[in-house]
Scaffold this motif. Structure first.
Motif, mmCIF file in Angstrom:
data_model
loop_
_atom_site.group_PDB
_atom_site.id
_atom_site.type_symbol
_atom_site.label_atom_id
_atom_site.label_comp_id
_atom_site.label_asym_id
_atom_site.label_seq_id
_atom_site.Cartn_x
_atom_site.Cartn_y
_atom_site.Cartn_z
ATOM 1 N N TYR A 20 0.823 -1.209 0.000
ATOM 2 C CA TYR A 20 0.000 0.000 0.000
ATOM 3 C C TYR A 20 0.859 1.262 0.000
ATOM 4 C CZ TYR A 20 -4.713 -1.856 0.706
ATOM 5 O OH TYR A 20 -5.922 -2.452 0.538
ATOM 6 N N GLU A 22 0.126 5.739 -0.361
ATOM 7 C CA GLU A 22 -0.868 6.814 -0.421
ATOM 8 C C GLU A 22 -0.281 7.988 -1.199
ATOM 9 O OE1 GLU A 22 -3.955 9.092 2.595
ATOM 10 O OE2 GLU A 22 -2.010 8.436 3.345
ATOM 11 N N THR A 104 -3.505 4.585 -2.992
ATOM 12 C CA THR A 104 -4.782 5.127 -2.528
ATOM 13 C C THR A 104 -4.759 6.648 -2.543
ATOM 14 O OG1 THR A 104 -4.146 5.181 -0.193
ATOM 15 C CG2 THR A 104 -5.084 3.134 -1.026
ATOM 16 N N ARG A 109 -8.703 3.867 -4.960
ATOM 17 C CA ARG A 109 -7.385 3.278 -5.168
ATOM 18 C C ARG A 109 -7.179 2.849 -6.607
ATOM 19 N NH1 ARG A 109 -10.084 -0.331 -7.085
ATOM 20 N NH2 ARG A 109 -10.572 -2.345 -6.221
ATOM 21 N N ASP A 247 -11.076 2.617 2.303
ATOM 22 C CA ASP A 247 -10.301 1.831 1.346
ATOM 23 C C ASP A 247 -11.273 0.922 0.606
ATOM 24 O OD1 ASP A 247 -8.469 0.374 -0.086
ATOM 25 O OD2 ASP A 247 -7.608 -0.662 1.638
ATOM 26 N N THR A 249 -10.491 -1.286 -1.651
ATOM 27 C CA THR A 249 -9.876 -2.557 -2.049
ATOM 28 C C THR A 249 -10.639 -3.720 -1.418
ATOM 29 O OG1 THR A 249 -7.739 -1.432 -2.026
ATOM 30 C CG2 THR A 249 -7.720 -3.831 -2.207
ATOM 31 N N PHE A 287 -9.495 -0.408 6.496
ATOM 32 C CA PHE A 287 -8.291 -0.370 5.669
ATOM 33 C C PHE A 287 -7.787 -1.784 5.414
ATOM 34 C CE2 PHE A 287 -3.657 -0.215 5.190
ATOM 35 C CZ PHE A 287 -3.546 0.672 4.126
#
Length: 310
Positions: A20, A22, A104, A109, A247, A249, A287
């Protein structure tokens, strides 16, 4: 509803590590972006879905191939902890550690899948026996394309009463393989993927084509707007639950696993859609790719709160 926990589901697909990062700005080609590392978590579309169903208490198995590297051992152990049976994971000593890179920005994302070359997968008699006894096989077309004699493997399982659920990546042309689309009982698309898949056909024409192949249920997810469910006899549109994402995902994986779980327990399709919408809405508040994993009562409570019934 009837207790179907003795009927298991086999998930065929690749687990990986999700790295991950950001960013505060998504750039264009030629730009530079600043990325802030956010850590690595076990992910993978199909194992994510399997973990969600295992969280509801249903028996699930994973068929995958991994090396015996420290990374792969960690992946396998985390999947086991989620409640999935990993005794059918194959050994591939030549395979590199699988991973995705997830960037993200404000809850949304971009997923970058690192192409890990894999040898063709061979379904052994032991694996075939497992598939033949399953209620559903849950997978994606890209995975099936890596399996030797996959159509014959599926045909034998279906001849023994197993059904096939495909999560279809309609935006990727090679994933729209009619060899497998025509063998599916249930297909799940997101709205962009379905629009890309149908090409010049109208929605109604494309649905009729799919039903002509023998597909029984077509699900089209609409993000925050909920979903549509289509059968040869009837169509439903079920509103989503407004949720501020942390998030996204794994939201689709959570939706699909929840929808299949509800079908396994003989709920009407509109109820399956409400349950899956609630599960996906909750998943995006957590998350990580496996944020959809929780117990059954949590989602039933959300359904009651937002739709007025369980």
């Amino acid at each position: 509803m009837s207790d179907k926990n003795d009927r298991y589901v086999v998930f065929i697909g690749e687990a990986c590590m999700d790295e991950y990062y950001e960013t505060n700005r998504w750039g264009q080609m030629g730009d530079k972006m600043m990325l802030v590392p956010q850590g690595s978590l076990v992910g993978g579309m199909v194992p994510n879905a399997g973990g969600v169903m295992a969280g509801y208490g249903h028996q699930t198995y994973l068929i995958d191939a991994q090396s015996d590297s420290p990374v792969c051992r960690h992946i396998k152990e985390e999947i086991r902890k989620s409640g999935m049976n990993v005794d059918y994971v194959m050994l591939d000593e030549q395979m590199a550690d699988p991973k995705c890179i997830i960037v993200t920005q404000e809850g949304e994302r971009v997923v970058c899948v690192v192409d890990t070359k894999r040898a063709p997968r061979i379904i052994t008699p032991r694996h075939q026996q497992l598939l033949n006894g399953a209620t559903y096989i849950y997978t994606i077309i890209r995975t099936l394309q890596q399996i030797e004699n996959a159509p014959a493997v599926l045909d034998e399982a279906k001849a023994n009463g197993c059904k096939l659920f495909l999560d279809v990546e309609g935006l990727v042309e090679e994933d729209n393989d009619l060899t497998y689309i025509t063998r599916a009982n249930t297909l799940s698309f997101n709205d962009q993927g379905f629009d890309a898949f149908r090409k010049q056909q109208s929605k109604e024409e494309c649905l009729q084509t799919l039903f002509g192949y023998g597909v029984e249920v077509v699900v089209i997810t609409l993000g925050a707007d909920g979903c549509e469910v289509h059968t040869p006899e009837k169509s439903y549109r079920v509103a989503g639950i407004p949720t501020k994402p942390i998030d996204t995902t794994g939201a689709g994986d959570t939706f699909n696993a929840s929808f299949v779980y509800r079908m396994l327990h003989d709920y009407p399709l509109d109820d399956c859609a409400r349950f899956a919408n609630a599960a996906a809405a909750r998943a995006i508040t957590v998350f990580g790719p496996r944020g959809g994993i929780c117990d059954l009562s949590t989602i039933e409570q959300l359904v009651k709160e937002h739709y007025g019934r369980v």
